[in-house]
Design a protein around this motif. Structure first.
Motif, PDB file in Angstrom:
ATOM      1  N   ALA A 131      29.172  21.121   1.955  1.00 18.25           N
ATOM      2  CA  ALA A 131      29.217  21.162   3.175  1.00 18.25           C
ATOM      3  C   ALA A 131      27.694  21.527   3.851  1.00 18.25           C
ATOM      4  CB  ALA A 131      30.225  22.496   3.751  1.00 18.25           C
ATOM      5  N   ARG A 132      26.781  21.561   2.967  1.00 18.91           N
ATOM      6  CA  ARG A 132      25.585  22.042   3.137  1.00 18.91           C
ATOM      7  C   ARG A 132      24.661  20.682   3.255  1.00 18.91           C
ATOM      8  NH1 ARG A 132      20.729  24.253   1.294  1.00 18.91           N
ATOM      9  NH2 ARG A 132      20.865  22.992  -0.573  1.00 18.91           N
ATOM     10  N   TRP A 133      23.807  20.794   4.329  1.00 15.56           N
ATOM     11  CA  TRP A 133      22.755  19.583   4.403  1.00 15.56           C
ATOM     12  C   TRP A 133      21.778  20.196   3.997  1.00 15.56           C
ATOM     13  CZ3 TRP A 133      23.715  14.805   6.136  1.00 15.56           C
ATOM     14  CH2 TRP A 133      24.775  14.645   6.662  1.00 15.56           C
ATOM     15  N   ALA A 134      21.267  19.731   2.587  1.00 13.73           N
ATOM     16  CA  ALA A 134      20.044  20.018   2.081  1.00 13.73           C
ATOM     17  C   ALA A 134      18.627  19.386   2.494  1.00 13.73           C
ATOM     18  CB  ALA A 134      19.927  19.634   0.485  1.00 13.73           C
ATOM     19  N   LEU A 135      18.867  18.263   3.129  1.00 13.52           N
ATOM     20  CA  LEU A 135      17.643  17.535   3.896  1.00 13.52           C
ATOM     21  C   LEU A 135      18.206  16.964   4.934  1.00 13.52           C
ATOM     22  CD1 LEU A 135      14.996  17.281   2.480  1.00 13.52           C
ATOM     23  CD2 LEU A 135      15.686  14.996   1.870  1.00 13.52           C
ATOM     24  N   VAL A 136      17.416  16.988   6.118  1.00 11.16           N
ATOM     25  CA  VAL A 136      17.831  16.457   7.440  1.00 11.16           C
ATOM     26  C   VAL A 136      16.770  15.589   8.193  1.00 11.16           C
ATOM     27  CG1 VAL A 136      18.440  17.360   9.737  1.00 11.16           C
ATOM     28  CG2 VAL A 136      19.241  18.658   7.755  1.00 11.16           C
ATOM     29  N   ARG A 137      17.105  14.429   8.394  1.00 10.34           N
ATOM     30  CA  ARG A 137      16.496  13.417   9.004  1.00 10.34           C
ATOM     31  C   ARG A 137      15.068  13.564   8.644  1.00 10.34           C
ATOM     32  NH1 ARG A 137      19.976  12.285  13.745  1.00 10.34           N
ATOM     33  NH2 ARG A 137      21.560  13.849  13.800  1.00 10.34           N
ATOM     34  N   THR A 138      14.688  13.401   7.223  1.00 12.38           N
ATOM     35  CA  THR A 138      13.411  13.412   6.883  1.00 12.38           C
ATOM     36  C   THR A 138      12.791  11.909   6.948  1.00 12.38           C
ATOM     37  OG1 THR A 138      13.804  15.275   5.638  1.00 12.38           O
ATOM     38  CG2 THR A 138      12.076  14.027   5.030  1.00 12.38           C
ATOM     39  N   SER A 139      11.338  11.789   7.539  1.00  6.75           N
ATOM     40  CA  SER A 139      10.772  10.590   7.366  1.00  6.75           C
ATOM     41  C   SER A 139       9.249  10.700   6.591  1.00  6.75           C
ATOM     42  CB  SER A 139      10.736   9.995   8.712  1.00  6.75           C
ATOM     43  OG  SER A 139      11.944   9.317   8.942  1.00  6.75           O
ATOM     44  N   ALA A 160       0.720  -1.204  -0.180  1.00  6.97           N
ATOM     45  CA  ALA A 160      -0.014   0.066   0.042  1.00  6.97           C
ATOM     46  C   ALA A 160       0.835   1.182   0.047  1.00  6.97           C
ATOM     47  CB  ALA A 160      -1.034  -0.222   1.181  1.00  6.97           C
ATOM     48  N   GLN A 161       2.217   0.980   0.325  1.00 11.96           N
ATOM     49  CA  GLN A 161       2.991   2.320   0.380  1.00 11.96           C
ATOM     50  C   GLN A 161       3.700   2.226  -0.915  1.00 11.96           C
ATOM     51  OE1 GLN A 161       5.112   2.955   3.957  1.00 11.96           O
ATOM     52  NE2 GLN A 161       3.261   3.713   4.487  1.00 11.96           N
ATOM     53  N   ALA A 162       3.526   3.445  -1.491  1.00  9.61           N
ATOM     54  CA  ALA A 162       4.098   3.898  -2.752  1.00  9.61           C
ATOM     55  C   ALA A 162       5.750   4.519  -2.591  1.00  9.61           C
ATOM     56  CB  ALA A 162       3.438   5.016  -3.494  1.00  9.61           C
ATOM     57  N   ILE A 163       5.791   5.216  -1.476  1.00 10.69           N
ATOM     58  CA  ILE A 163       7.011   5.897  -1.220  1.00 10.69           C
ATOM     59  C   ILE A 163       7.265   5.822   0.276  1.00 10.69           C
ATOM     60  CG2 ILE A 163       8.614   7.946  -1.484  1.00 10.69           C
ATOM     61  CD1 ILE A 163       7.075   8.705  -4.100  1.00 10.69           C
ATOM     62  N   GLN A 164       8.446   5.168   0.656  1.00  7.17           N
ATOM     63  CA  GLN A 164       8.673   5.547   2.190  1.00  7.17           C
ATOM     64  C   GLN A 164      10.076   6.163   2.188  1.00  7.17           C
ATOM     65  OE1 GLN A 164       8.177   1.378   3.451  1.00  7.17           O
ATOM     66  NE2 GLN A 164       8.855   1.696   5.403  1.00  7.17           N
ATOM     67  N   VAL A 165       9.916   7.151   2.930  1.00  7.51           N
ATOM     68  CA  VAL A 165      11.359   7.974   3.071  1.00  7.51           C
ATOM     69  C   VAL A 165      11.646   7.554   4.635  1.00  7.51           C
ATOM     70  CG1 VAL A 165      12.610   9.906   3.019  1.00  7.51           C
ATOM     71  CG2 VAL A 165      10.680   9.573   1.262  1.00  7.51           C
ATOM     72  N   ASP A 166      12.831   7.001   4.918  1.00  9.43           N
ATOM     73  CA  ASP A 166      13.140   6.366   6.246  1.00  9.43           C
ATOM     74  C   ASP A 166      14.487   7.443   6.719  1.00  9.43           C
ATOM     75  OD1 ASP A 166      12.087   4.950   8.014  1.00  9.43           O
ATOM     76  OD2 ASP A 166      12.428   3.049   6.986  1.00  9.43           O
ATOM     77  N   GLY A 167      14.265   8.293   7.841  1.00 13.80           N
ATOM     78  CA  GLY A 167      15.309   8.967   8.217  1.00 13.80           C
ATOM     79  C   GLY A 167      16.440   9.493   7.247  1.00 13.80           C
ATOM     80  N   VAL A 168      16.023  10.236   6.263  1.00 12.58           N
ATOM     81  CA  VAL A 168      17.035  10.462   5.159  1.00 12.58           C
ATOM     82  C   VAL A 168      17.631  11.781   5.349  1.00 12.58           C
ATOM     83  CG1 VAL A 168      17.169  11.194   2.580  1.00 12.58           C
ATOM     84  CG2 VAL A 168      15.967   8.842   3.230  1.00 12.58           C
TER      85      VAL A 168
END
Lengths: 229, 226, 52, 211
Positions: free
Chosen positions: D17-25, D3-11
């Motif tokens: 040097a730049r964090w574009a995305l931080v701890r995303t779920s 049922a899950q199309a996309i699963q983003v796990d702690g990404v």
């Protein structure tokens, strides 16, 4: 559902050749550049016809090498411009087939360039050929050489396009890698031109074949690591 | 992780100690104990630094190729650091081999540089790994840098067999490459000892360099708090 | 001079007096360069601090 | 099918040097339509590129229909199509040639290309080199490429940008149709009204973090 490796390869080659045809002004600038390079070598070394005849093969390959750096970075500028290569890989095309297609298209382009430069070399450096068979042998050496340039060149152009100072980086990465290839190609060319009493040409040709096998295989295996993050 | 890298492990001290001890012994034997060579005289003693540095440059670059391959397989940053450390250390040994080779060439052949295949390919190998380091500096993104450097590290390793076999493959004035089998017994010993000394020093260099690189990467690999 | 056993002092004196027929000058130069490279690189790695 | 199309796990994703995305779920169900909002540089594009498998996460993992986007890249990529800021066209080729290339790569026949070009109102310009196109026309052509793929998941990065009102209406109609057909949609846009009409829920990113 996706195209096979071979179908992908064919699609990429067709696409690249079509782009080369559409941008033939660019292509003729490249031919002009390499002819100018051949002329510059003869000016730089003075008009001693014997020296020129002896080193004709060397000048030919230097001309081809410099031209290939330009051709290769152009080939990937097209891919990087709108991230077109990324869109291709998203289809998802097999990156290895994309590599083979691009490397093959680059090799064909360089072969065309080589075929145009050889008669220039014959005229400018007063090199004589006995008959069509001799010319064919020379062309075969050119083909082996440009394929050995294109295989690592395509891969390294893909890397340098995405790095800083890409125009500087490509020759820095490519030239040391190609010195052995260049050496073998120059020796083989010289032996074909001047005759080969010791039967040495075969050794150099085998070396060129070996470089081709190794570089094409490595490129095929490693290209996915270059373009796929 | 930073505490780990400031407190040097015992193994590292042992490797360094062994390397330095062997080097002292090898240099003494090579310079004072071994007899001069029959044809070349004392100048042959340059072999004891020239040849081991050449060998170990090859070994270090081989390590770059191996760990580059491992990195591409596993995407483990550690392997990338070892490959990088090996390449930089190999470059130092390679430069040393070139420089001592030139010093040898002058009294032997009368020129600082001769374009014989072995020498030329050693120079090309040097340029290849300088290019490897240049590539790393031209890429900002850590993951891309590691992948591309690994690919180049593998491509560059094609030159290693060329360097190793060039003296035999091509007719040249460089003597067939020196191994303990091709030189006299009394020269074998210092050559062997120095080769091992260089090996231990190389391991220490790579180890130390690897720790520095890992410490650099450590503060990069933890994302900021959410 | 070929069979003569060498001492550090003797060899150094020879270099000092500019006698190079035995090519000891080249030998010393090569070894000194090699050892200096190893020492220099080692010191560099010891002194070098990680970034950040 | 999960049922899950996309699963983003702690990404988390770092560029230099730049964090574009931080701890995303984030979980997106199959058939769901999600709007992604946030300022420029908040990480929307990075998140979409990660979902498309175009870039690997520095930390964490993403799965598309239960396939890891890094380890099973081809499988994951088969499911998604991305409409991004970069057109992805070869400017020296014509609109039809660009689509024909993609049809060949997708293993599709080229019959549908005429129809697709008509759909995005580019039929008359089919043989014009893309270099001569306006930004809006390039966007339409990119859209035709996404339609050609008929993916299970559509990732749209500012689909309304650079388009004229007519084009915007076309895109809106198309998204609504896809939604009805059960396609999973991730829509990153500054056009809040259109976005809300076309999505089931809204997700907001600030400084690379989900709010």
């Amino acid at each position: 559902m996706n195209a096979t490796l071979f179908a992908t390869l064919v699609a990429i080659v067709k696409k690249d050749l079509l782009i080369e045809w559409r941008t033939r002004a660019r292509l003729s600038a490249l031919v002009f550049f390499s002819v100018a390079a051949l002329l510059m070598f003869s000016f730089a070394l003075g008009a001693d016809i014997q020296t020129m005849r002896d080193h004709a093969g060397g000048y030919l390959w230097l001309g081809l090498l410099f031209a290939s750096v330009l051709a290769l970075s152009e080939a990937f500028r097209v891919e990087a411009e709108n991230r077109a290569l990324e869109a291709v890989l998203l289809t998802p095309a097999d990156a290895r087939a994309v590599y083979l297609g691009k490397a093959l298209a680059n090799a064909l382009l360089l072969l065309l360039l080589g075929a145009l430069l050889v008669p220039m070399m014959l005229v400018l450096y007063d090199v004589g050929l006995d008959g069509p068979l001799h010319a064919l042998r020379l062309l075969a050496v050119v083909a082996l050489g440009v394929f050995a340039i294109s295989a690592p060149g395509t891969l390294l152009a893909a890397i340098s396009t995405n790095a800083k100072s890409k125009d500087l980086l490509l020759p820095v990465l490519l030239f040391p890698l190609l010195v052995p290839v260049l050496l073998a190609a120059v020796k083989a060319t010289a032996l074909v031109i001047a005759g080969d009493p010791m039967g040495d040409a075969f050794t150099w040709l085998s070396l060129l074949v070996a470089f081709n096998v190794v570089y094409w295989a490595l490129g095929f295996l490693l290209f996915p690591s270059v373009v796929d993050e | 992780m930073s505490a780990e890298s400031t407190k040097r492990p015992l193994g590292q001290w042992l490797v360094l100690g062994t390397g330095v001890t062997l080097l002292g012994l090898g240099e003494y034997l090579g310079l004072f104990w071994a007899p001069p060579e029959m044809a070349m005289g004392d100048v042959m003693r340059i072999i004891y630094v020239h040849v081991p540095s050449g060998w170990l440059a090859l070994v270090a670059f081989l390590s770059t190729a191996i760990f580059s391959g491992l990195y591409l397989r596993t995407k483990t940053p550690r392997y990338d650091h070892i490959a990088d450390a090996s390449a930089k250390t190999g470059t130092v040994f390679n430069a040393m081999s070139l420089a001592t080779g030139m010093i040898w060439a002058k009294p032997t052949w009368g020129v600082w540089w001769s374009w014989d295949p072995r020498l030329s390919f050693t120079l090309i190998m040097f340029l290849l790994y300088v290019a490897y380091s240049a590539l790393r500096r031209f890429v900002d993104d850590t993951e891309s840098r590691a992948r591309w450097a690994a690919v180049y590290g593998i491509f560059a390793s094609v030159s290693l067999p060329l360097v190793y076999y060039s003296a035999n493959w091509f007719r040249s004035l460089h003597q067939p490459h020196s191994t303990p089998q091709t030189v006299d017994a009394s020269m074998k010993l210092p050559l062997r000892i120095n080769a091992f000394a260089f090996l231990f020093l190389m391991i220490w260099f790579i180890w130390r360099r690897y720790e520095l690189l890992r410490a650099d990467a450590a503060h990069e690999s933890t994302p900021p708090p959410a | 001079m070929v069979a003569q056993p060498y001492t550090l002092l003797g060899a150094a004196a020879e270099v000092g007096s500019g006698v190079l027929e035995g090519h000891w000058g080249f030998v010393w130069a090569a070894h000194a360069l090699g050892l200096a490279t190893l020492l220099g690189y080692g010191l560099y790695l010891v002194v070098k601090k990680p970034k950040g | 099918m999960s049922a899950q199309a996309i699963q983003v796990d702690g990404v988390s994703k770092r560029y230099g040097a730049r964090w574009a995305l931080v701890r995303t779920s984030l979980q997106i169900n199959a058939g769901e339509s999600v709007m992604l909002t946030g300022h420029n540089g908040s990480g929307k594009t990075t998140l979409l590129r990660l979902m498309a498998g175009l870039t690997a996460p520095s930390v964490g993992a993403l799965r598309v229909f239960d396939r890891d986007v890094v380890r099973e890249r081809q499988a994951a990529r088969t499911a998604v199509a991305l409409l991004s800021h970069q057109s992805g066209h070869y400017d020296d080729l014509s609109a039809a040639e660009n689509l024909r290339l993609h049809a060949a790569l997708l293993g599709r026949d080229t019959q549908a290309i005429d129809e697709l070009l008509a759909r995005v109102r580019l039929r008359e310009r089919a043989d014009t080199p893309v270099r001569q196109f306006s930004a809006g026309m390039k966007k339409r052509l990119s859209l035709a490429r996404v339609m050609l793929k008929r993916p299970k998941i559509v990732l749209l990065d500012e689909p309304f940008g650079e388009l004229d009102p007519e084009g915007m209406a076309d895109v809106e109609t198309w998204i609504a149709e896809e939604r009805k057909a059960g396609t999973t949609i991730v829509l990153a846009t500054h056009w809040i009204d259109q976005g809300r009409r076309l999505s089931d829920r809204e997700v907001r990113l600030t400084n690379g973090r989900l709010v």
